[in-house]
Design an enzyme around this catalytic site. Structure first.
Site, PDB file in Angstrom:
ATOM      1  N   ASP A   1      29.705 -49.185 -17.412  1.00  0.00           N
ATOM      2  CA  ASP A   1      31.044 -48.864 -17.895  1.00  0.00           C
ATOM      3  C   ASP A   1      31.861 -48.421 -16.698  1.00  0.00           C
ATOM      4  OD1 ASP A   1      33.341 -47.739 -18.952  1.00  0.00           O
ATOM      5  OD2 ASP A   1      32.313 -46.411 -20.340  1.00  0.00           O
ATOM      6  N   VAL A   2      32.915 -49.165 -16.380  1.00  0.00           N
ATOM      7  CA  VAL A   2      33.680 -48.872 -15.165  1.00  0.00           C
ATOM      8  C   VAL A   2      34.346 -47.508 -15.194  1.00  0.00           C
ATOM      9  CG1 VAL A   2      34.080 -51.290 -14.563  1.00  0.00           C
ATOM     10  CG2 VAL A   2      35.731 -50.090 -16.038  1.00  0.00           C
TER      11      VAL A   2
ATOM     12  N   TYR B   1      49.565 -50.925 -21.190  1.00  0.00           N
ATOM     13  CA  TYR B   1      49.110 -51.882 -20.183  1.00  0.00           C
ATOM     14  C   TYR B   1      50.002 -51.836 -18.947  1.00  0.00           C
ATOM     15  CZ  TYR B   1      47.297 -56.282 -18.285  1.00  0.00           C
ATOM     16  OH  TYR B   1      46.729 -57.226 -17.484  1.00  0.00           O
TER      17      TYR B   1
ATOM     18  N   LYS C   1      48.722 -50.744 -15.188  1.00  0.00           N
ATOM     19  CA  LYS C   1      48.753 -51.669 -14.057  1.00  0.00           C
ATOM     20  C   LYS C   1      49.684 -51.190 -12.944  1.00  0.00           C
ATOM     21  CE  LYS C   1      45.730 -54.659 -15.460  1.00  0.00           C
ATOM     22  NZ  LYS C   1      44.460 -54.827 -14.727  1.00  0.00           N
TER      23      LYS C   1
END
Length: 275
Positions: free
Chosen positions: A72-73, A165, A169
């Site tokens: 899991d990052v 999102y 980002k």
């Protein structure tokens, strides 16, 4: 078997011969394409995905001792172990690509805190946690190395229904610039790639909607979505010595879409976080 390159694409060289690379989000889409391209360029690949079977499928497709890692990052312990496993298998870590991500679409007023946290955990905290573990290994081993993060045109282009999102980002892009400043003295370059609309499983539902597809294609001067291989080619460049004087920058691979106004998504309904 390694991927077959289309005639219109430049055949890969061996710019990365013998180098060790760790790629997150390796199980599908852009991450898988990056693994395949870096392998074609001669790198030894550790394929990381939270889906163990997907990571293994990518590693098996590469062959040649490619490593599969389930992690899991956004979990610091997982990522530290993943970096240690990569360095143990390949003796060092020369290239890291942070490609894991998720998406969700809902108007700002309809976005739940659960959705907000999920998107930021994977797309931003996941990059921070991964980058931190990768950088520590690269500093300890010494010598030049490179980290490439997957941002998005939405780092700079706001999209209706994409509050979480876009925020994540944008954070990825700035995080990469800070890391580039801090790590330059250790010979570690940090860059980002900002894909535009890319034909991956994560956007398959969007591309299957004729109205949405037409709106996006009308917004892209090159009149097609990116292929995952298009993004992978940019990553291969940034990871190579051809980009030895490139750090702290974001390379947008979007067919020219960021020159235009982002398509309106105002009619979209709230949705659950993408898996």
């Amino acid at each position: 078997m390694p991927m077959t390159w289309r005639p219109e694409m430049t055949p890969p060289s061996k710019r990365l011969e013998g180098r060790a690379a760790l790629v997150t989000g390796a199980g599908s889409g852009i991450g898988r394409a990056i693994c395949m391209r870096l392998a074609e360029e001669g790198a030894r690949i550790a394929c990381l995905d939270r889906d163990a079977a997907a990571a293994r499928a990518t590693a098996d497709a590469i062959g040649g001792g490619a490593l599969a890692i389930a992690a899991d990052v956004a979990n610091a312990t997982d990522m530290q172990r993943a970096v240690e496993a990569t360095a143990a298998a390949f003796d060092r870590l020369d290239i890291a690509v942070n490609a894991a991500g998720v998406g969700a679409s809902a108007r700002l007023v309809d976005t739940t805190l659960e959705t907000w946290r999920h998107v930021l955990d994977v797309c931003l905290t996941g990059v921070f946690v991964s980058l931190q573990a990768q950088a520590r290994q690269m500093i300890a081993q010494g010598g030049p190395a490179v980290i490439v993060n997957i941002a998005s045109t939405n780092a700079r282009q706001p999209g209706e229904g994409l509050a979480a999102y876009c925020a994540a980002k944008a954070g990825v892009e700035m995080l990469g610039r800070v890391a580039a400043l801090e790590l330059a003295a250790q010979g570690i370059r940090v860059a980002s790639v900002g894909p535009g609309l890319t034909d991956t499983p994560m956007v398959a539902r969007l591309l299957a909607d004729p109205v949405a597809r037409e709106a996006f294609l009308d917004n892209i001067p090159l009149q097609r979505p990116a292929r995952p291989e298009d993004i992978a080619a940019a990553i291969a460049y940034l990871a190579s010595d051809d980009a030895a004087y490139v750090t702290g920058q974001t390379l947008y691979v979007d067919g020219g879409a960021s020159m235009q106004r982002y398509p309106s998504l105002a009619a979209r309904k709230p949705s659950a976080p993408a898996a």
